[in-house]
Enzyme design. Structure first.
Site, PDB file in Angstrom:
ATOM      1  CG  ASP A  10      -0.249  -0.146   2.793  1.00 10.75           C
ATOM      2  OD1 ASP A  10       0.864   0.331   2.648  1.00 10.75           O
ATOM      3  OD2 ASP A  10      -0.658  -1.207   3.161  1.00 10.75           O
TER       4      ASP A  10
ATOM      5  CG  HIS B 229       3.770  -9.943  -0.661  1.00  9.73           C
ATOM      6  ND1 HIS B 229       2.901 -10.023   0.128  1.00  9.73           N
ATOM      7  CD2 HIS B 229       4.667 -10.969  -0.905  1.00  9.73           C
ATOM      8  CE1 HIS B 229       3.277 -11.303   0.568  1.00  9.73           C
ATOM      9  NE2 HIS B 229       4.243 -11.837  -0.023  1.00  9.73           N
TER      10      HIS B 229
ATOM     11  CB  CYS C 226      17.258  -5.036 -19.674  1.00 12.93           C
ATOM     12  SG  CYS C 226      15.949  -5.396 -18.953  1.00 12.93           S
TER      13      CYS C 226
ATOM     14  CB  SER D 258      -0.442 -15.005  11.761  1.00 15.65           C
ATOM     15  OG  SER D 258      -0.791 -15.157  10.273  1.00 15.65           O
TER      16      SER D 258
ATOM     17  CB  ALA E 154      -0.176  -1.834  15.169  1.00 17.98           C
TER      18      ALA E 154
END
Ligand SMILES: [Zn+2]
Length: 274
Positions: A125, A140, A174, A213, A255
């Site tokens: 994000d 990712h 490239c 997790s 968090a």
């Protein structure tokens, strides 16, 4: 999804745990944070699966996105340029509206004051970057960026000319095909990021596991490697996870609130030591 109230009252029984964790962070040689979707929920980005999840609501996207890209990159690019699938539209709008929360900001500040060496995130994000984290490894990928499949160079979206009649765009370095940087289903983690993750993890004697997790490869390896080498792993999640039994410390709560409090404590800790 409504964000949690900013003035979340931390359970007073957490006080001792937070103080102990702040000491561990200050004493560690190289702290690495591993973050996942749970951190960005507080920025209004729903998880993919589970109640309120994007895919729960709109159905799962194709699980062979990378194979489909390789088979027909032009078609994949047309879908990227004008998404039609409901989940893709919802994800695009959600990402565009999201802003870093107190947790992202606290991690950037931990890095700025020298208490955090690196953030490894499973999130695409861009919120860590927007909050100011600089040593950032996005396993990712990042939904804003483009990446050459041959040389893995990343590009800002406006650095590549996109001709709808000549897709996919080609890498100016490239000549390889360029795709979105987000790692799709079936796509290997880009090897440069993976190498840097393992280099950070090998140096780390303390890892924060936040909003994940950590059960999916390669993220699952990172905290276990820190533990194997005798380091400590501090888990910050709202509820128990499969990782909890292995964690050195577990802090329960949002968090954003927990990291902000830890930051304050770590700063006083550093002040007292100076
Ligand atoms: Zn290239």
């Amino acid at each position: 999804m409504a964000p949690p109230p900013p003035e979340f009252e931390l359970d007073s029984s957490l006080g001792d745990d937070l103080a102990r964790v702040a000491q561990q962070l200050s004493a560690a040689g190289h702290v690495v944070a591993l973050t996942g979707a749970g951190l960005s929920v507080e920025s209004g980005i729903p998880p993919f699966r589970g109640p309120g999840g994007l895919w729960t609501k709109y159905g799962e996207p194709p699980m062979d996105g990378y194979r489909r890209f390789l088979e027909d990159p032009a078609a994949a690019w047309r879908e990227r340029l004008s998404p039609r699938a409901e989940w893709a539209l919802a994800l695009r709008d959600t990402l565009a509206a999201a802003e870093p929360n107190a947790g992202h900001r606290a991690l950037a500040e931990f890095e700025r004051i020298g208490l955090l060496g690196c953030v490894i995130t499973q999130n695409i994000d861009d919120l860590h970057a927007q909050a100011g984290s600089s040593n950032l490894l996005e396993i990712h990928g990042n939904h804003r960026l483009l990446r050459c499949l041959e040389c893995v160079r990343r590009f800002e979206p406006d650095a590549i000319a996109i001709d709808p009649d000549d897709l996919p765009p080609r890498c100016p370095d490239c000549g390889g095909p360029v795709k979105g940087d987000t790692v799709q289903f079936g796509e290997p983690i880009p090897p440069d990021v993976l190498r840097r993750c393992y280099a950070e993890v090998e140096r780390s004697d303390c890892m924060l596991v936040i909003g994940t997790s950590a059960t999916v490869y390669p993220a699952a390896d990172f905290p276990m490697e820190v533990l194997r080498r005798g380091g400590c792993v501090i888990e910050i999640n709202p509820t128990d996870t499969d990782f909890t039994a292995s964690a050195t410390e577990s802090l329960r709560g949002p968090a954003g609130a927990l990291l902000s409090r830890l930051l304050d404590l770590s700063k006083s800790e550093a002040g007292a030591a100076a």
